[in-house]
Design a protein around this motif. Structure first.
Motif, PDB file in Angstrom:
ATOM      1  N   ILE A   1      14.082   2.218  -4.461  1.00 29.58           N
ATOM      2  CA  ILE A   1      13.165   2.901  -5.384  1.00 29.58           C
ATOM      3  C   ILE A   1      12.065   3.630  -4.600  1.00 29.58           C
ATOM      4  O   ILE A   1      11.861   4.827  -4.807  1.00 29.58           O
TER       5      ILE A   1
ATOM      6  N   TYR B   1       7.697  -0.321  -8.464  1.00 27.19           N
ATOM      7  CA  TYR B   1       8.856  -0.197  -7.582  1.00 27.19           C
ATOM      8  C   TYR B   1       9.803  -1.376  -7.759  1.00 27.19           C
ATOM      9  O   TYR B   1      10.736  -1.541  -6.983  1.00 27.19           O
ATOM     10  N   LYS B   2       9.504  -2.192  -8.748  1.00 32.29           N
ATOM     11  CA  LYS B   2      10.437  -3.276  -9.062  1.00 32.29           C
ATOM     12  C   LYS B   2      11.260  -2.870 -10.280  1.00 32.29           C
ATOM     13  O   LYS B   2      10.750  -2.218 -11.187  1.00 32.29           O
ATOM     14  N   LYS B   3      12.506  -3.295 -10.286  1.00 29.31           N
ATOM     15  CA  LYS B   3      13.390  -2.901 -11.379  1.00 29.31           C
ATOM     16  C   LYS B   3      12.914  -3.465 -12.715  1.00 29.31           C
ATOM     17  O   LYS B   3      12.856  -2.749 -13.704  1.00 29.31           O
TER      18      LYS B   3
ATOM     19  N   MET C   1      12.454   5.903 -14.501  1.00 28.46           N
ATOM     20  CA  MET C   1      12.508   6.898 -13.424  1.00 28.46           C
ATOM     21  C   MET C   1      12.677   8.308 -13.992  1.00 28.46           C
ATOM     22  O   MET C   1      12.055   9.257 -13.514  1.00 28.46           O
TER      23      MET C   1
ATOM     24  N   ALA D   1       7.281  -5.248  -0.426  1.00 26.67           N
ATOM     25  CA  ALA D   1       8.625  -5.761  -0.702  1.00 26.67           C
ATOM     26  C   ALA D   1       8.996  -5.411  -2.138  1.00 26.67           C
ATOM     27  O   ALA D   1       8.430  -5.972  -3.082  1.00 26.67           O
ATOM     28  N   TYR D   2       9.899  -4.445  -2.282  1.00 33.02           N
ATOM     29  CA  TYR D   2      10.255  -3.956  -3.613  1.00 33.02           C
ATOM     30  C   TYR D   2      11.761  -3.978  -3.804  1.00 33.02           C
ATOM     31  O   TYR D   2      12.507  -4.350  -2.893  1.00 33.02           O
ATOM     32  N   ASP D   3      12.206  -3.487  -4.950  1.00 31.23           N
ATOM     33  CA  ASP D   3      13.648  -3.424  -5.164  1.00 31.23           C
ATOM     34  C   ASP D   3      14.242  -2.249  -4.397  1.00 31.23           C
ATOM     35  O   ASP D   3      13.594  -1.217  -4.218  1.00 31.23           O
TER      36      ASP D   3
ATOM     37  N   LYS E   1      22.256   7.953  -6.528  1.00 33.99           N
ATOM     38  CA  LYS E   1      22.054   7.851  -7.984  1.00 33.99           C
ATOM     39  C   LYS E   1      20.589   8.147  -8.323  1.00 33.99           C
ATOM     40  O   LYS E   1      20.274   8.920  -9.229  1.00 33.99           O
ATOM     41  N   TYR E   2      19.673   7.542  -7.582  1.00 32.56           N
ATOM     42  CA  TYR E   2      18.246   7.754  -7.832  1.00 32.56           C
ATOM     43  C   TYR E   2      17.840   9.199  -7.544  1.00 32.56           C
ATOM     44  O   TYR E   2      16.949   9.747  -8.194  1.00 32.56           O
TER      45      TYR E   2
ATOM     46  N   TYR F   1      11.650   1.245   7.853  1.00 31.52           N
ATOM     47  CA  TYR F   1      11.409   0.441   9.062  1.00 31.52           C
ATOM     48  C   TYR F   1      10.759  -0.859   8.627  1.00 31.52           C
ATOM     49  O   TYR F   1       9.582  -0.920   8.388  1.00 31.52           O
TER      50      TYR F   1
ATOM     51  N   ARG G   1       7.419  10.523  15.283  1.00 29.83           N
ATOM     52  CA  ARG G   1       7.118   9.122  15.037  1.00 29.83           C
ATOM     53  C   ARG G   1       8.379   8.318  14.787  1.00 29.83           C
ATOM     54  O   ARG G   1       8.392   7.121  14.939  1.00 29.83           O
ATOM     55  N   TRP G   2       9.389   9.004  14.354  1.00 28.28           N
ATOM     56  CA  TRP G   2      10.586   8.279  13.946  1.00 28.28           C
ATOM     57  C   TRP G   2      11.451   7.840  15.111  1.00 28.28           C
ATOM     58  O   TRP G   2      12.374   7.069  14.931  1.00 28.28           O
TER      59      TRP G   2
ATOM     60  N   ILE H   1       0.860  -1.187   0.000  1.00 30.28           N
ATOM     61  CA  ILE H   1       0.000   0.000   0.000  1.00 30.28           C
ATOM     62  C   ILE H   1       0.892   1.231   0.000  1.00 30.28           C
ATOM     63  O   ILE H   1       2.009   1.218   0.519  1.00 30.28           O
ATOM     64  N   LYS H   2       0.391   2.276  -0.628  1.00 27.59           N
ATOM     65  CA  LYS H   2       1.071   3.574  -0.620  1.00 27.59           C
ATOM     66  C   LYS H   2       0.007   4.518  -0.113  1.00 27.59           C
ATOM     67  O   LYS H   2      -0.946   4.800  -0.837  1.00 27.59           O
TER      68      LYS H   2
ATOM     69  N   GLY I   1       8.818   5.519   4.946  1.00 24.77           N
ATOM     70  CA  GLY I   1       7.832   6.591   5.000  1.00 24.77           C
ATOM     71  C   GLY I   1       8.415   7.899   5.453  1.00 24.77           C
ATOM     72  O   GLY I   1       9.607   7.993   5.773  1.00 24.77           O
TER      73      GLY I   1
ATOM     74  N   GLY J   1      12.259   7.420   7.170  1.00 22.65           N
ATOM     75  CA  GLY J   1      13.230   6.372   6.956  1.00 22.65           C
ATOM     76  C   GLY J   1      12.559   5.038   6.740  1.00 22.65           C
ATOM     77  O   GLY J   1      11.330   4.949   6.646  1.00 22.65           O
TER      78      GLY J   1
ATOM     79  N   ILE K   1       5.150   3.963   2.177  1.00 21.05           N
ATOM     80  CA  ILE K   1       5.049   2.947   1.123  1.00 21.05           C
ATOM     81  C   ILE K   1       5.391   1.607   1.755  1.00 21.05           C
ATOM     82  O   ILE K   1       6.502   1.415   2.254  1.00 21.05           O
TER      83      ILE K   1
ATOM     84  N   ALA L   1      13.751   6.569  -2.527  1.00 23.58           N
ATOM     85  CA  ALA L   1      14.086   7.779  -3.281  1.00 23.58           C
ATOM     86  C   ALA L   1      12.833   8.606  -3.568  1.00 23.58           C
ATOM     87  O   ALA L   1      12.889   9.842  -3.617  1.00 23.58           O
ATOM     88  N   GLU L   2      11.687   7.925  -3.712  1.00 26.54           N
ATOM     89  CA  GLU L   2      10.450   8.660  -3.987  1.00 26.54           C
ATOM     90  C   GLU L   2       9.993   9.423  -2.748  1.00 26.54           C
ATOM     91  O   GLU L   2       9.446  10.530  -2.865  1.00 26.54           O
TER      92      GLU L   2
END
Lengths: 541, 541
Positions: free
Chosen positions: A218, B472-474, B455, A213-215, A339-340, A393, B9-10, A179-180, A411, A391, A210, A221-222
């Motif tokens: 990505i 969000y996957k490469k 991107m 489980a993603y790469d 880089k991103y 978590y 929160r962090w 979920i985002k 998040g 950050g 966000i 950076a968003e």
């Protein structure tokens, strides 16, 4: 039984005896005088008993009576309201928001939400209270700041302390793995309120997260991009976004010889580097955290570094650091993230800052914090400091899952109360009055007994979708009507007089320039629509 | 101490010991087994003591131990979550709102607020809790439904029960004598929740009120107009708005010989006429309210009447009624109101209905209620019933004023929870999926290792203000990316492949028609902008 929500407010007084007026007499005011009299008498009595060295029981008995009397008396600040006695105030640490404050806040929130929406965030809502046990064990010693509800039978409840724990509970409960979402809502903390520092017991939080489980990097950076866009769209310049990585920090402390069980304490010392000079932080590390001076000096060489990709390269080349697994993982992650950030055009505001350490135990990866910097043009201190942070978590949702199933999350929390305060200060110094309504047209009448004509014209304009108001008085003075327009920033007034009505025209007044011209009633809608469009075009420039 | 709201929160987990994983073991599960074992043993012991006829004290002591053990054990429904044990649920009578529910709700709220704004309403906000004494004595026997906060030292607080009492407190506290405001917020009632009837313990109220001393019926008629506009804009047809006047009702009961102290009880009987036949109501009046059958029959002749201006004329001509001061005042007011309703184009939905009696003690003038009627086309029962109500209440603010100074008010409460439920039911039966995001463009890649290109393109489009997302996957599968667009109602996908990148083009896919065409990268922004504009124009038709 309640009859749903509909109209229930309308019968809430149904059970009061009527007529109303008989209830609102001044009996309470009289009884206050009587009470004060009685308290005085009772005090005299006690003093007399004491000086006569009466028995302790006797005195205690009379003191109890005195306290009872006093408890019936309201404090000096209290006002007597109708048939009740209480202070007319909001609870400690809370406040009402007046229309101008609400207008500003909604404006800021709209801009923030539009950024979230640009990035495809959905929104959810959760109840303002949770089962107390959902919050238990989540906030360490800050748990004492949680508001509990009274046990009125049934479940034991607490007001939410933040939006993250309810979010994690929501994900685990609904078995959501992707979920985002954003969530803007009030949270509650029984903290010592400091109005000057803008610290309240009821305040808004604004979270974007966000989950999934993603790469690597990505979504991270968003999040940085989103902070960048929000601060830019609110003109919160100049700002920087500091970045660091938990694993890198762990690795650095490891190679500097910090024992595992001192890493957390050392981090909290490092975290002070944004406010204290290195010498002080070093002293704390040695004297309070029991590090060797060699360890402290080694740490000092690292944590005072900041830069961009050049710093990653430099640390990668560090023969000590690049042999540490954690440090290397952190550096590789930073390499990807930076880089991103280039691809996402956020590099100009980014600092890879090794002194950023906050909340380290909670994070499992990248951490970041957006900081407003001193604007040489603006002298106010309020516009400096941290306004967003976040950050990765990856271990939180698992706390709520029966099988400890993890949902990785990253998040950001936007410090909206801080942003509201800054915007309010800017507004105040700009001397531009905040409009609290969006009224476009005020319909006025120039003579008496034309209110039905006024109502007809209002109705016509409402039916065309215009934002219109008029006086609720039948025969208001023209000057008062025009003054209302100027006071409230209403751009146009339409003035109806007997001759205008007879000739099928309306007088259109530009409230700012005070220029007036006559418009045919048949062309009115089109003329107004064009003029409002022009204002919008000029206004949005 | 709390560090304001920013980033707090962090660090909320900062005080947990690390590493995380060591905390989330199954020690609790083991201890549950141990507990159950101990409880069994303790039960055996007590049974043994009882059969041995041991002393009462001894047995009580062991029973206490048993209860303590049991209290440590979670219930059968409970799940063991991480290192904690509790049921994953929201508190009784509350719920989370998922993204699709939130999207629908925000949509409905937006439409309602736009009507309020058309009429120049400002908005305010008040704290979710008030000093308990502010609420005391306001809700009669419903006071037992108020949520109190636990006394944790300091003030005694309660969650707000509605928005009207906080509004009156706000006006009195700030000495505001003129305001036109709306307030949409959650209120709290410890009622017996009935999910099927849509009755919750936490729910939204949506109030609009005009406070101020004005000429008769002008604000009152505008409230009716606002209800009319809201129900029309939400397509809640067919509906009627019933109108009546408190003074007229008082007068009618007076001339029918109802003793003063029975007027309220008689009204509550009349109020049932929308659900029960006259014969039943008549019976209640005679048997329960102790009216004479002559009185009841006279009342019956009046309260079964409804109409428009013709009914006013008829009652004005009534020789008995037109001699009663209250009745005459009420009729004159209705005459004015109905006239204004004609000017405001609401007459077609209006019924002057003498059986409308609700909340009479609270009102001091006009009362109204909007009712959805059976739509022959729709069979669902949910879309029938009261969805808004209001009236004039001139004596409420004075209850909070030290000098009992009155601020006349008229307002309306929109039954938003009911409207949400109806809209949800409509949505469900329409089979049109509620979009939860506003994403316009999905950027997809057709081959591996193109995620940086993806991107870059996203970034470009974000910078132009478009609402854009990507995987969000490469290296996601193209089919999965296109499926995401169809599932989420995203209108356009931009597909990047190696050949497209080489040739400076992008493939644009219309997700609905599945048609694809190639666009020059240099024309991309303009092409997308035009297409989105077309969609909007067609969509808003």
């Amino acid at each position: 039984m309640m009859n749903l929500t509909v109209c229930s407010r309308w019968h809430m007084f149904a059970k009061l005896s009527r007529p109303f007026t008989s209830v609102y007499n001044f009996s309470t005011m009289l009884s206050k005088q009587v009470l004060e009299e009685k308290i005085k008498e009772q005090g005299d009595l006690i003093r007399k008993l004491k000086s006569a060295k009466e028995s302790k029981e006797k005195i205690t008995e009379e003191v109890t009576k005195l306290l009872e009397l006093k408890s019936q008396l309201v404090g000096e600040d209290d006002e007597i309201c109708g048939n009740q006695k209480f202070t007319l105030k909001t609870p400690k640490g809370t406040r009402d928001f007046a229309p101008d404050q609400m207008a500003l806040r909604l404006n800021v929130v709209d801009k923030i939400v539009s950024v979230f929406k640009k990035h495809g965030a959905v929104t959810i809502d959760t109840p303002v209270f949770e089962l107390k046990e959902v919050l238990t064990g989540k906030y360490g010693e800050d748990s004492k700041l949680i508001y509990d509800l009274k046990d009125q039978g049934g479940e034991i409840l607490s007001l939410r302390y933040d939006l993250t724990v309810p979010f994690a509970r929501y994900l685990a409960m609904n078995k959501i793995t992707n979920i985002k979402r954003y969530h803007i809502a009030k949270v509650y903390r029984r903290d010592n309120p400091s109005i000057t520092k803008g610290r309240y017991r009821e305040f808004y939080q604004c979270d974007f997260d966000i989950a999934g489980a993603y790469d690597p990097m990505i979504p991270d950076a968003e999040c940085v991009k989103i902070v960048y866009e929000i601060l830019s769209t609110l003109n919160m310049t100049p700002f920087v976004i500091k970045l660091n990585h938990r694993k890198l920090l762990d690795g650095i402390l490891e190679v500097c010889g910090v024992p595992l069980d001192s890493i957390r304490a050392t981090c909290s010392a490092i975290d002070k580097l944004d406010k204290s000079p290195w010498e002080e932080v070093r002293k704390e590390m040695i004297e309070e955290k029991n590090l060797s001076s060699e360890s402290a000096d080694k740490i000092g060489e690292y944590v005072r570094l900041n830069g961009k990709m050049d710093l990653v390269d430099k640390l990668m080349a560090d023969e000590v650091l690049n042999k540490n697994k954690n440090a290397l993982e952190g550096l590789e992650a930073m390499q990807v993230l930076l880089k991103y950030c280039e691809l996402y055009d956020t590099s100009d505001k980014i600092i890879f800052d090794l002194s950023l350490a906050r909340g380290l135990d909670y994070y499992t990866g990248v951490i970041y914090e957006a900081v407003l910097q001193k604007d040489e043009l603006a002298k106010d201190e309020i516009s400096v400091g941290s306004v967003a942070g976040g950050g990765r978590y990856d271990s939180l949702v698992g706390m709520f899952d029966p099988k400890n199933k993890q949902v990785p999350c990253v998040g950001v929390s936007i410090g909206v109360e801080r942003l509201f305060a800054i915007m309010e200060a800017k507004q105040a110094s700009s001397n531009i009055k905040q409009r609290t309504t969006e009224i476009e047209i005020y319909v006025a009448t120039a003579q008496k007994n034309l209110f039905e004509e006024r109502m007809k014209l209002c109705n016509e304009l409402w039916n065309y979708g215009f934002k219109v108001e008029h006086s609720y008085k039948k025969n208001p003075k023209l000057l008062a009507q025009l003054q209302h327009c100027e006071d409230n920033g209403i751009p146009f007034a339409l003035i109806l007089g007997e001759s205008e009505i007879k000739n099928g025209i309306v007088k259109l007044r530009d409230v700012t320039s005070r220029q007036e011209l006559e418009i045919k009633r048949t062309n009115l809608v089109e003329e107004i629509r064009n003029r409002l469009q022009n204002i919008q075009l000029n206004g949005s420039k």
